[in-house]
Design a protein around this motif. Structure first.
Motif, PDB file in Angstrom:
ATOM      1  N   SER A   9       0.833  -1.207   0.000  1.00 31.64           N
ATOM      2  CA  SER A   9       0.000   0.000   0.000  1.00 31.64           C
ATOM      3  C   SER A   9       0.866   1.255   0.000  1.00 31.64           C
ATOM      4  CB  SER A   9      -0.941   0.017   1.208  1.00 31.64           C
ATOM      5  OG  SER A   9      -0.217   0.018   2.427  1.00 31.64           O
ATOM      6  N   LEU A  10       0.364   2.300  -0.650  1.00 28.63           N
ATOM      7  CA  LEU A  10       1.065   3.575  -0.697  1.00 28.63           C
ATOM      8  C   LEU A  10       0.881   4.325   0.614  1.00 28.63           C
ATOM      9  CD1 LEU A  10       0.121   4.834  -4.266  1.00 28.63           C
ATOM     10  CD2 LEU A  10       2.419   4.315  -3.466  1.00 28.63           C
ATOM     11  N   VAL A  11       1.943   4.970   1.068  1.00 28.82           N
ATOM     12  CA  VAL A  11       1.873   5.774   2.284  1.00 28.82           C
ATOM     13  C   VAL A  11       2.646   7.079   2.096  1.00 28.82           C
ATOM     14  CG1 VAL A  11       1.544   3.856   3.899  1.00 28.82           C
ATOM     15  CG2 VAL A  11       3.862   4.543   3.270  1.00 28.82           C
TER      16      VAL A  11
ATOM     17  N   ASN B 106       7.993  13.245   6.414  1.00 27.58           N
ATOM     18  CA  ASN B 106       8.943  14.103   5.695  1.00 27.58           C
ATOM     19  C   ASN B 106       8.477  14.392   4.268  1.00 27.58           C
ATOM     20  OD1 ASN B 106       9.397  11.654   4.408  1.00 27.58           O
ATOM     21  ND2 ASN B 106      11.453  11.364   5.262  1.00 27.58           N
ATOM     22  N   GLN B 107       7.213  13.990   3.972  1.00 28.29           N
ATOM     23  CA  GLN B 107       6.538  14.237   2.690  1.00 28.29           C
ATOM     24  C   GLN B 107       6.997  13.335   1.557  1.00 28.29           C
ATOM     25  OE1 GLN B 107       3.767  16.210   2.612  1.00 28.29           O
ATOM     26  NE2 GLN B 107       4.222  16.147   4.805  1.00 28.29           N
ATOM     27  N   TYR B 108       7.874  12.391   1.828  1.00 30.58           N
ATOM     28  CA  TYR B 108       8.222  11.403   0.813  1.00 30.58           C
ATOM     29  C   TYR B 108       7.078  10.403   0.678  1.00 30.58           C
ATOM     30  CZ  TYR B 108      13.090  12.911   0.312  1.00 30.58           C
ATOM     31  OH  TYR B 108      14.234  13.635   0.032  1.00 30.58           O
ATOM     32  N   LEU B 109       6.949   9.819  -0.521  1.00 33.44           N
ATOM     33  CA  LEU B 109       5.930   8.817  -0.792  1.00 33.44           C
ATOM     34  C   LEU B 109       6.596   7.457  -0.892  1.00 33.44           C
ATOM     35  CD1 LEU B 109       2.831   8.709  -1.500  1.00 33.44           C
ATOM     36  CD2 LEU B 109       3.547   8.615  -3.887  1.00 33.44           C
ATOM     37  N   GLY B 110       5.949   6.441  -0.312  1.00 35.59           N
ATOM     38  CA  GLY B 110       6.547   5.116  -0.353  1.00 35.59           C
ATOM     39  C   GLY B 110       5.521   4.016  -0.427  1.00 35.59           C
TER      40      GLY B 110
ATOM     41  N   VAL C  82       4.656   0.256   1.352  1.00 31.10           N
ATOM     42  CA  VAL C  82       4.968  -0.623   2.484  1.00 31.10           C
ATOM     43  C   VAL C  82       5.539  -1.926   1.936  1.00 31.10           C
ATOM     44  CG1 VAL C  82       4.070  -1.866   4.481  1.00 31.10           C
ATOM     45  CG2 VAL C  82       3.195   0.420   3.929  1.00 31.10           C
ATOM     46  N   ALA C  83       6.765  -2.248   2.368  1.00 33.30           N
ATOM     47  CA  ALA C  83       7.464  -3.422   1.840  1.00 33.30           C
ATOM     48  C   ALA C  83       7.404  -4.617   2.776  1.00 33.30           C
ATOM     49  CB  ALA C  83       8.922  -3.076   1.551  1.00 33.30           C
TER      50      ALA C  83
ATOM     51  N   GLU D  56      -0.344   9.572   5.987  1.00 32.91           N
ATOM     52  CA  GLU D  56      -1.481   9.226   5.134  1.00 32.91           C
ATOM     53  C   GLU D  56      -1.257   7.830   4.574  1.00 32.91           C
ATOM     54  OE1 GLU D  56      -3.176  12.621   2.573  1.00 32.91           O
ATOM     55  OE2 GLU D  56      -1.058  13.121   2.790  1.00 32.91           O
ATOM     56  N   SER D  57      -2.352   7.137   4.270  1.00 27.33           N
ATOM     57  CA  SER D  57      -2.220   5.781   3.754  1.00 27.33           C
ATOM     58  C   SER D  57      -3.109   5.566   2.542  1.00 27.33           C
ATOM     59  CB  SER D  57      -2.592   4.756   4.834  1.00 27.33           C
ATOM     60  OG  SER D  57      -3.960   4.876   5.189  1.00 27.33           O
TER      61      SER D  57
END
Length: 365
Positions: free
Chosen positions: A295-297, A301-305, A307-308, A348-349
């Motif tokens: 899922s995107l989170v 620090n405003q980076y987008l990642g 979940v691994a 945010e998720s």
């Protein structure tokens, strides 16, 4: 692997899990150039698919049962329900075999934090929802060290908990938009209709019928059809009410988008003790990923990642694969273990979903 909206499909993505509709294979795993299938997927009511791409390579999304088992159960249930809607008779042998297979797999599955959402069109919602709800309920039964007999009752009751919906007018059942009060009162009758129908089926135990009849009851008496409360609700019903609501919230419906896992878990915990058994809610949420793999989170620090991987002891602090900087520019992916980077939090998720949070009314569940 990750779950994405069909609007986000890009040329470098491949289908990670096969997509089915009405039991027929729509897109096989490994299919590339999937963006061209978006119109057909949308016409079938399928809004999300599992994909593999460079950003999600190597990310695994655990499920409590095998995909083949899940699809087989869904097809068996669909066949049995369609026969029931025509003949008022229910062949339970294949369903019992399905439940036995799911129980066997759940008892063999490592104690991992499950995060898989099943993909289905609106037409398949009742079957997909029933199978997923059964899996969630049996996960709680496993935590309670249920015997095989009790697991079987719980599994069959959950698999058939929405059988009454087959007796509700489809135009009302799948209406887009808000139901009128009259329509809502009519839809609520599915619990009673299902119980009455199963009373005519001698192969179905009374405890299974009771689950279908009472799965919308709540501890504080706010549920239906009887407004029962407290000790009037047996443990099977308390379990199924939790599993039913969680899957309903985390699944697309014809009138609203699905909720992220963490929001659905918050919903259950906020209402534990009042509507739901707090001990059972606790056992259930222990087995779920707050921020599911894939899922995107958005990080603090405003980076987008993406979940691994999960940190089992700290579900709010998973390992995140960072893919985008604060300006929205793609970067070379790298992973952040939030157990080590304590200054970073998730703010945010599942950003691919537009989440508005209106109050939940009972007919939405």
């Amino acid at each position: 692997m990750r779950l994405v909206s069909i609007d986000m499909l890009k040329p470098d993505m491949k289908i990670a899990r096969a997509v089915y509709n009405q039991g027929a294979l729509v897109l096989p795993a490994g299919r590339s150039n999937v963006a061209k299938y978006v119109p057909n997927l949308r016409n079938m009511g399928i809004e999300y698919v599992y994909v593999e791409d460079g950003k999600s390579e190597g990310i695994e999304i655990p499920d409590a049962i095998a995909e083949r088992t899940r699809n087989s159960c869904k097809q068996q249930l669909q066949s049995a329900m369609q026969q029931f809607s025509i003949t008022d008779k229910l062949e339970t042998r294949e369903l019992e075999n399905c439940v036995a297979s799911v129980i066997s797999e759940i008892l063999r599955t490592p104690d991992v934090q499950v995060s898989l959402n099943d993909i289905a069109s609106n037409d398949e919602y009742t079957y997909t929802h029933s199978v997923s709800t059964m899996v969630y309920a049996l996960m709680i039964g496993r935590k309670l060290n249920y015997s095989e007999q009790k697991m079987t009752i719980l599994g069959m009751g959950t698999l058939l908990h929405d059988i009454g919906k087959m007796l509700i007018d489809r135009e009302v059942m799948f209406k887009e938009g808000e139901l009128t009060n009259q329509e809502y009162q009519y839809v609520k009758m599915h619990a009673l209709y299902g119980y009455q129908a199963m009373r005519r089926i001698t192969s179905v135990p009374e405890q299974v019928r009771q689950i279908a009849y009472m799965h919308h009851e709540r501890l504080d008496g706010s549920g239906y059809p009887q407004g029962l409360m407290g000790s009037d609700l047996n443990e099977y019903v308390r379990i199924v009410s939790i599993a039913d609501v969680y899957d309903a919230l985390t699944t697309d419906r014809c009138y609203r988008k699905r909720w992220p896992a963490n929001k659905a878990m918050d919903f259950l915990m906020e209402r534990s003790e009042k509507e739901f058994d707090p001990e059972l809610v606790g056992l259930f949420t222990q087995q779920l990923a707050v921020y599911p793999n894939g899922s995107l989170v958005r990080l603090s620090n405003q980076y987008l990642g993406i979940v691994a991987e999960q940190n089992r002891s700290m579900p709010l602090r998973p390992i995140v694969r960072v893919i985008q900087d604060p300006q929205g520019c793609e970067i070379t992916p790298y992973e952040v273990d939030m157990m080590k980077e304590l200054s970073v939090t998730i703010t945010e998720s599942e950003l691919e979903i537009t989440l508005d949070k209106p109050p939940i009314s009972p007919d939405e569940l």
